[in-house]
Structures are given as C-alpha cells and as structure tokens.
Enzyme design. Structure first.
Site, PDB file in Angstrom:
ATOM      1  N   GLY A   1      10.748  17.745  -0.065  1.00 49.29           N
ATOM      2  CA  GLY A   1      11.007  18.698   0.437  1.00 49.29           C
ATOM      3  C   GLY A   1      11.836  19.362  -0.037  1.00 49.29           C
TER       4      GLY A   1
ATOM      5  N   HIS B   1      -0.206  12.960   3.402  1.00 49.19           N
ATOM      6  CA  HIS B   1      -0.220  11.737   2.695  1.00 49.19           C
ATOM      7  C   HIS B   1      -1.169  11.062   3.198  1.00 49.19           C
ATOM      8  CE1 HIS B   1      -0.043   8.866  -0.041  1.00 49.19           C
ATOM      9  NE2 HIS B   1       0.638   7.888   0.793  1.00 49.19           N
TER      10      HIS B   1
ATOM     11  N   SER C   1      11.844  17.575 -33.510  1.00 47.32           N
ATOM     12  CA  SER C   1      11.568  17.441 -35.220  1.00 47.32           C
ATOM     13  C   SER C   1      11.099  16.513 -36.176  1.00 47.32           C
ATOM     14  CB  SER C   1      13.230  16.587 -35.824  1.00 47.32           C
ATOM     15  OG  SER C   1      13.212  15.652 -35.221  1.00 47.32           O
TER      16      SER C   1
ATOM     17  N   ASP D   1      -1.964   9.564  -5.428  1.00 48.60           N
ATOM     18  CA  ASP D   1      -0.594   9.546  -5.228  1.00 48.60           C
ATOM     19  C   ASP D   1      -0.110   8.730  -5.575  1.00 48.60           C
ATOM     20  OD1 ASP D   1       1.048  11.644  -4.467  1.00 48.60           O
ATOM     21  OD2 ASP D   1       1.220   9.400  -2.951  1.00 48.60           O
TER      22      ASP D   1
ATOM     23  N   LYS E   1       5.450   3.679  10.118  1.00 44.37           N
ATOM     24  CA  LYS E   1       5.793   4.020  11.215  1.00 44.37           C
ATOM     25  C   LYS E   1       4.402   4.728  11.842  1.00 44.37           C
ATOM     26  CE  LYS E   1      10.651   3.308  11.262  1.00 44.37           C
ATOM     27  NZ  LYS E   1      12.061   3.611  10.969  1.00 44.37           N
ATOM     28  N   GLN E   2       4.012   5.401  10.890  1.00 37.81           N
ATOM     29  CA  GLN E   2       2.840   6.840  11.850  1.00 37.81           C
ATOM     30  C   GLN E   2       1.994   5.935  12.560  1.00 37.81           C
ATOM     31  OE1 GLN E   2       0.844   8.535   8.378  1.00 37.81           O
ATOM     32  NE2 GLN E   2       3.223   9.654   8.129  1.00 37.81           N
TER      33      GLN E   2
HETATM   34  P1  NAP Z   1      11.757  10.518   6.225  1.00 37.80           P
HETATM   35  O1  NAP Z   1      12.489  11.429   4.624  1.00 37.80           O
HETATM   36  O2  NAP Z   1      11.993   9.622   6.368  1.00 37.80           O
HETATM   37  O3  NAP Z   1      12.089  11.418   7.447  1.00 37.80           O
HETATM   38  C1  NAP Z   1      11.335  10.760   8.310  1.00 37.80           C
HETATM   39  C2  NAP Z   1      11.972  11.757  10.030  1.00 37.80           C
HETATM   40  O4  NAP Z   1      10.752  11.050  10.699  1.00 37.80           O
HETATM   41  C3  NAP Z   1      12.786  11.314   9.892  1.00 37.80           C
HETATM   42  O5  NAP Z   1      12.910  12.476  10.547  1.00 37.80           O
HETATM   43  C4  NAP Z   1      12.990  10.037  11.143  1.00 37.80           C
HETATM   44  O6  NAP Z   1      14.663  10.183  12.020  1.00 37.80           O
HETATM   45  C5  NAP Z   1      11.065  10.411  11.584  1.00 37.80           C
HETATM   46  N1  NAP Z   1      11.540   9.337  12.555  1.00 37.80           N
HETATM   47  C6  NAP Z   1      11.378   8.150  12.266  1.00 37.80           C
HETATM   48  N2  NAP Z   1      11.063   7.489  12.771  1.00 37.80           N
HETATM   49  C7  NAP Z   1      10.195   7.978  14.328  1.00 37.80           C
HETATM   50  C8  NAP Z   1       9.613   7.953  15.189  1.00 37.80           C
HETATM   51  N3  NAP Z   1       9.454   6.968  16.188  1.00 37.80           N
HETATM   52  N4  NAP Z   1       9.077   9.052  15.843  1.00 37.80           N
HETATM   53  C9  NAP Z   1       9.496  10.233  14.922  1.00 37.80           C
HETATM   54  N5  NAP Z   1       9.985  10.958  13.949  1.00 37.80           N
HETATM   55  C10 NAP Z   1      10.206   9.442  13.749  1.00 37.80           C
HETATM   56  O7  NAP Z   1      10.197  11.048   5.297  1.00 37.80           O
HETATM   57  P2  NAP Z   1       9.563  11.932   4.314  1.00 37.80           P
HETATM   58  O8  NAP Z   1       9.988  10.988   3.087  1.00 37.80           O
HETATM   59  O9  NAP Z   1       9.555  13.506   4.485  1.00 37.80           O
HETATM   60  O10 NAP Z   1       8.086  11.198   4.508  1.00 37.80           O
HETATM   61  C11 NAP Z   1       7.308  11.982   5.879  1.00 37.80           C
HETATM   62  C12 NAP Z   1       5.910  11.516   5.358  1.00 37.80           C
HETATM   63  O11 NAP Z   1       5.706  12.933   4.048  1.00 37.80           O
HETATM   64  C13 NAP Z   1       5.280  10.853   4.720  1.00 37.80           C
HETATM   65  O12 NAP Z   1       3.874  10.846   5.240  1.00 37.80           O
HETATM   66  C14 NAP Z   1       5.112  10.928   3.505  1.00 37.80           C
HETATM   67  O13 NAP Z   1       4.063   9.911   2.266  1.00 37.80           O
HETATM   68  C15 NAP Z   1       4.789  12.191   3.019  1.00 37.80           C
HETATM   69  N6  NAP Z   1       5.678  12.929   1.753  1.00 37.80           N
HETATM   70  C16 NAP Z   1       6.542  12.965   1.772  1.00 37.80           C
HETATM   71  C17 NAP Z   1       6.974  13.301   0.170  1.00 37.80           C
HETATM   72  C18 NAP Z   1       8.703  13.388   0.148  1.00 37.80           C
HETATM   73  O14 NAP Z   1       9.015  14.252  -0.817  1.00 37.80           O
HETATM   74  N7  NAP Z   1       9.548  12.776   0.290  1.00 37.80           N
HETATM   75  C19 NAP Z   1       6.458  13.933  -0.644  1.00 37.80           C
HETATM   76  C20 NAP Z   1       4.895  14.494  -0.204  1.00 37.80           C
HETATM   77  C21 NAP Z   1       4.866  13.073   0.922  1.00 37.80           C
HETATM   78  P3  NAP Z   1      15.381   9.632  11.663  1.00 37.80           P
HETATM   79  O15 NAP Z   1      16.074  10.538  11.416  1.00 37.80           O
HETATM   80  O16 NAP Z   1      15.931   9.211  12.796  1.00 37.80           O
HETATM   81  O17 NAP Z   1      15.131   8.204  10.980  1.00 37.80           O
END
Ligand code: NAP
Length: 344
Positions: free
Chosen positions: A135, A109, A252, A191, A86-87
C-alpha cells in the site's frame, strides 16, 4: 499470446462519477486506495468496526468514517480492504444484509471468492483490483505521478463490471504503469505461490541459510550479513531493471561463473519438486483450509514461528548494521508505518 496491457486511455474515470465508493478497512491497501481515489476526484467513504484502531487515521486524512454496515448501505461500490481471513465474517454480518442488486463488490486479492469463503448473489458485480505492490508504494508512486502495475479481474458482471475495475485502477494510478486482466483463480493461486515459494518464504530461507553457513564456518556475522542479505537488494534491483541476463552483464566474470555453475546446486530438481507440491496444496485448497483452521484457533503456530524468526541471530546483526546506514532503513517497518500515517 502476450497479455493485453491497459493504460490510462483505456479507462474512463467518469464511470465512478456520482458514485459513492466505500472502502472497508483502512490499513496498508485501504488507505492508499482511499487517498488516491479521493485525489482523483472520487467520493470515498470508509467503513470500519466500532473499535477499530484505524478510525482516527482515516478521519485525520479527511474521510467520513461509518460502521461497515452503514458504509455498505451508502455505497454503490464496496471494496473489502480488511484481512483475508476476516472477510467472510465481515461479509456475513455487515455486507450481505445491505447488498442490493446493481452494487459492486471489489476485492484486492481473490482468495475469499476463489476458495468459496464468500458467496455473492447474482445481480451484484464482483471485481478485483490488485496492485502488485504494498500500500505505501501505491500511495507514494501515485504522489510522484507514477503508479504500481495492477491486475483486474471480473468474477460477475461482465463488461460493465470490467469498466468499473478499469476506472478504479486508473483512480489509484495503476493504469499509469499498466493493468493486466486476469481471473480470480489465476491471481489467487499465483499470488499465494509467489509469496510462499519465492518472494517471502523462499527468499527468507535462502538468506538465513546462507548466513548460517558462513557463521557456522567461523566467519564474522557482519560479513555474512553483507554477503547474504544486504547485497540481495542490489542484485534484485538489477534483475528488476534488466532481467537475469541484464544483471549478469553488471557482475564480474568470476561472479557469473559461480552463478551459472553453483546456483543449480543450491536450487535443485528437489527444490522444484517441493515447489510443485506447494502449488498443488494451494490449488487443491489444502493451504487455505490449514490457514483458516490456524486463524480460528487463535494463530498459535503462526505466532510461534514468527517469534522464532525474530530471535534468529541475523536480526541482531542486521539491526546493528542498518543503524550505521540509516538511508537503507527508509522503508523499515517504522518508516512504512509513518508513510501511511503521515498527513501527506
Ligand atoms: P491490513 O493492513 O491488515 O489492514 C486491514 C484493515 O482492515 C485495518 O484498517 C483493520 O482495522 C481493518 N479491519 C479489521 N477487521 C475489520 C472488520 N471486522 N471490519 C472492518 N474493518 C476491519 O490489510 P492489508 O494488508 O491492506 O490487506 C487487505 C487486503 O489487501 C487483503 O485482501 C490482502 O490480501 C490484500 N493485499 C494486500 C497487500 C499488501 O501489500 N498488504 C497487497 C496486495 C493485496 P484495525 O486497524 O482496527 O485492525
């Protein structure tokens, strides 16, 4: 040469002083970064879309929540913590029009930047802070006075940008454990490879394949579950604590002999060939093109494959056995959701 590891003493939280940090998204990573940085004394605001399910939670945790565009306008440093696919749309619609030179855009990421899904003008710092854990772990380790090891990278902005990345890593607790500098390319490709070939894809298939082999040979599914799934954690914990040779110290002699003679018959040269092919698909951008296409089509294959996984017999057996051992389920999906929705 071994990579340099940065600790608390190498990072200056003062770099973030008098700055407004906007975190776009309040999910797994977003909530943990926001709460840890706030507890470290930083001014953090949250950006979300108007109908976001996460809004209430962020407000409950004491944050000011704005529409994304408004949050970007107010902030000096903006972290995109929304789903990778979505980014690019969020960037075009809400971030780019409000991004002025001198601001910093941060990622968790490297995918969007490395594969060119987002292109950022010169004059804006582009950094990454990627904790090597989910997280809820980033939050719980911080609360325990520890931290999750993290990676930082600078795509644009040189030394000043690196100071910001290190300060952010310190604010979330990462420098307590150790921070390594990488590049967007290296982080993204390793990753994706790790999660596809080993951690998620590889392990899930290995477990299911072992379970099916025993059940198809007439053994009880409960026995198959314990042998091929439940005990996985015990072995992985030993490996994480002391390496593969360290793990072998604790098992073992019979297990060790089976390990060294049979393991290479399961994971063969063909497995490695397939891993190399998977890595090539990542490096060439083929995987990201396929994933973007699937996302735009509404995720038909993704949903079908996940639903099939949920119907696998190992899930039913596992659910029943885990209910007999509630302590092993403390990080089950409900536990994880509770961990980042409670008001700790
Ligand atoms: P996530 O848990 O799915 O959370 C996404 C958040 O973004 C939710 O609060 C969502 O809101 C919000 N969102 C969705 N669409 C949006 C928009 N159009 N505008 C603003 N906010 C919006 O995501 P995540 O797993 O934390 O991942 C986020 C990033 O961290 C990614 O780049 C991922 O690769 C990276 N990452 C994640 C992990 C992990 O352990 N999960 C580890 C390392 C790196 P709603 O609640 O309304 O959907």
């Amino acid at each position: 040469m071994p990579a340099k590891v940065y600790h608390d003493k190498d990072a200056d939280l003062g770099v973030l002083k008098n700055k407004t940090l906007a975190i776009i998204g309040y999910g797994s990573q977003g909530h943990a970064h926001a709460r840890n940085l706030k507890d470290s004394g930083c001014k953090v605001i949250i950006g979300l879309y108007p109908k976001s399910k996460s809004k209430e939670q962020a407000k409950k945790h004491g944050f000011e929540v704005y529409d994304t565009a408004e949050a970007v306008k107010k902030a000096d440093i903006i972290m995109i913590a929304a789903p990778d696919m979505k980014q690019a749309d969020i960037y075009k619609k809400d971030i780019e029009p409000n991004l002025t030179p001198g601001k910093t855009l941060a990622f968790l990421h490297g995918l969007s930047i490395h594969f060119g899904l987002i292109k950022i003008p010169a004059g804006v710092n582009v950094i990454m802070i990627a904790p090597k854990g989910p997280g809820h772990e980033v939050r719980s380790q911080y609360l325990e006075g520890k931290g999750v090891p993290s990676l930082i990278a600078v795509f644009q902005g040189g030394k000043e940008a690196k100071k910001i990345a290190l300060a952010w890593a310190k604010g979330i607790g990462g420098t307590r454990a150790g921070v390594i500098e990488t590049t967007f390319k290296e982080e993204t490709e390793t990753d994706l490879f790790g999660e596809q070939a080993v951690l998620c894809g590889g392990v899930s298939e290995l477990i299911r394949c072992g379970f099916e082999t025993l059940v198809e040979a007439g053994y009880k599914p409960e026995m198959a579950y314990f042998e091929c799934c439940h005990e996985m954690k015990l072995i992985v914990d030993l490996i994480v604590e002391s390496g593969i040779s360290g793990m072998r110290f604790s098992i073992s002699e019979t297990a060790k002999y089976g390990d060294v003679t049979r393991g290479p018959r399961v994971i063969t040269k063909d497995t490695k060939k397939n891993m190399k092919k998977i890595l090539k698909e990542i490096q060439s951008g083929q995987f990201v093109r396929e994933w973007s296409k699937e996302y735009k089509a509404g995720l038909p294959n993704y949903k079908k494959l996940l639903a099939a996984g949920e119907k696998h017999p190992i899930e039913k057996t596992g659910q029943r056995l885990r209910s007999l051992m509630p302590w092993v389920s403390k990080t089950n999906i409900k536990g994880v959701q509770a961990a980042y929705s409670d008001a700790k």
